[in-house]
Design a protein around this motif. Sequence first.
Motif, PDB file in Angstrom:
ATOM      1  N   CYS A   6     172.630  46.947  -1.583  1.00 10.47           N
ATOM      2  CA  CYS A   6     173.681  47.280  -2.559  1.00 10.47           C
ATOM      3  C   CYS A   6     174.271  46.016  -3.178  1.00 10.47           C
ATOM      4  O   CYS A   6     174.527  45.967  -4.389  1.00 10.47           O
ATOM      5  CB  CYS A   6     174.782  48.090  -1.894  1.00 10.47           C
ATOM      6  SG  CYS A   6     174.321  49.770  -1.478  1.00 10.47           S
ATOM      7  N   MET A  22     171.832  44.720  -5.571  1.00 11.53           N
ATOM      8  CA  MET A  22     171.817  45.577  -6.744  1.00 11.53           C
ATOM      9  C   MET A  22     172.997  45.236  -7.655  1.00 11.53           C
ATOM     10  O   MET A  22     172.856  45.206  -8.877  1.00 11.53           O
ATOM     11  CB  MET A  22     171.870  47.048  -6.327  1.00 11.53           C
ATOM     12  CG  MET A  22     171.603  47.999  -7.463  1.00 11.53           C
ATOM     13  SD  MET A  22     171.175  49.637  -6.902  1.00 11.53           S
ATOM     14  CE  MET A  22     172.781  50.362  -6.770  1.00 11.53           C
ATOM     15  N   TYR A  67     171.114  43.993 -11.038  1.00 10.26           N
ATOM     16  CA  TYR A  67     170.698  45.259 -11.623  1.00 10.26           C
ATOM     17  C   TYR A  67     170.271  45.112 -13.081  1.00 10.26           C
ATOM     18  O   TYR A  67     169.291  45.707 -13.508  1.00 10.26           O
ATOM     19  CB  TYR A  67     171.816  46.298 -11.499  1.00 10.26           C
ATOM     20  CG  TYR A  67     171.413  47.639 -12.040  1.00 10.26           C
ATOM     21  CD1 TYR A  67     170.518  48.436 -11.333  1.00 10.26           C
ATOM     22  CD2 TYR A  67     171.895  48.104 -13.255  1.00 10.26           C
ATOM     23  CE1 TYR A  67     170.126  49.665 -11.814  1.00 10.26           C
ATOM     24  CE2 TYR A  67     171.512  49.331 -13.750  1.00 10.26           C
ATOM     25  CZ  TYR A  67     170.629  50.112 -13.028  1.00 10.26           C
ATOM     26  OH  TYR A  67     170.234  51.315 -13.517  1.00 10.26           O
ATOM     27  N   ARG A 106     165.870  46.039 -12.894  1.00 11.57           N
ATOM     28  CA  ARG A 106     166.286  47.401 -12.539  1.00 11.57           C
ATOM     29  C   ARG A 106     165.263  48.126 -11.676  1.00 11.57           C
ATOM     30  O   ARG A 106     165.611  48.722 -10.665  1.00 11.57           O
ATOM     31  CB  ARG A 106     166.538  48.211 -13.807  1.00 11.57           C
ATOM     32  CG  ARG A 106     167.813  47.892 -14.454  1.00 11.57           C
ATOM     33  CD  ARG A 106     168.130  48.877 -15.545  1.00 11.57           C
ATOM     34  NE  ARG A 106     169.357  48.432 -16.161  1.00 11.57           N
ATOM     35  CZ  ARG A 106     169.555  48.391 -17.446  1.00 11.57           C
ATOM     36  NH1 ARG A 106     168.622  48.789 -18.277  1.00 11.57           N
ATOM     37  NH2 ARG A 106     170.693  47.974 -17.918  1.00 11.57           N
ATOM     38  N   LEU A 131     166.131  49.154  -7.820  1.00 12.54           N
ATOM     39  CA  LEU A 131     166.262  50.575  -7.527  1.00 12.54           C
ATOM     40  C   LEU A 131     165.240  51.018  -6.484  1.00 12.54           C
ATOM     41  O   LEU A 131     165.540  51.849  -5.618  1.00 12.54           O
ATOM     42  CB  LEU A 131     166.114  51.409  -8.795  1.00 12.54           C
ATOM     43  CG  LEU A 131     167.324  51.414  -9.715  1.00 12.54           C
ATOM     44  CD1 LEU A 131     167.019  52.170 -10.992  1.00 12.54           C
ATOM     45  CD2 LEU A 131     168.538  51.995  -9.022  1.00 12.54           C
ATOM     46  N   THR A 132     164.042  50.459  -6.537  1.00 14.38           N
ATOM     47  CA  THR A 132     163.031  50.763  -5.533  1.00 14.38           C
ATOM     48  C   THR A 132     163.480  50.291  -4.152  1.00 14.38           C
ATOM     49  O   THR A 132     163.351  51.013  -3.165  1.00 14.38           O
ATOM     50  CB  THR A 132     161.692  50.110  -5.901  1.00 14.38           C
ATOM     51  OG1 THR A 132     161.305  50.552  -7.197  1.00 14.38           O
ATOM     52  CG2 THR A 132     160.609  50.453  -4.910  1.00 14.38           C
TER      53      THR A 132
END
Length: 187
Positions: free
Chosen positions: A45, A48, A52, A56, A60-61
């Motif tokens: 997190c 991310m 991000y 992306r 996200l993966t």
Amino acid sequence: MIREERTVLLSILTLIGFAFLVFLEFGNFIYPFPLNEVVFLIVSCQFMWWHYRKQRLLILTVFLTAIFGLLASTFFWSLFIDHDAWELLYHGIWLDVFKLGNLIGTLIWMTISLRTLIKEDVKRSWTILFPCLLIFGSFPYDPVIEIIALSGMAIVSIIWKPQAPLHLLWVLLAGFQLLKMSMMWFI
């Protein structure tokens, strides 16, 4: 040391420090391996949050892989459901489905890293093939093969740095799995 390296190092050292405190108090070195998935999700997190906009698909993966890894953890479910429901979940198919989702997410993550290595230099792409094949081999879940694959991926990530600085997540995941297996082997 960049913030990503510091985050990975601190997360590993925090769990080792916790195990050391347990050793000082009780005389046994007990690594808190049920927290691996939670800490990996928290670090994912954080990554991310930082990356991000730039990467992306990859982040996200990794995030979805971390979610499936947490959902595949029996410790996680034992915190929220009663004993009878936990027994049904443990003997049912859902934990296996979540573990399969985790492995598929890991394969997609490896594929994205492979794509990056091939774009940079085709000669280097063979180095990621071995860990990727080992992950395929761990579908009938074998933790030793998974650790070898993740360690190979961490070594490849350290050497070639695909998707830097997100390659440090491979190091974190491999470090957690190595510490978990070393704890289980030495007890």
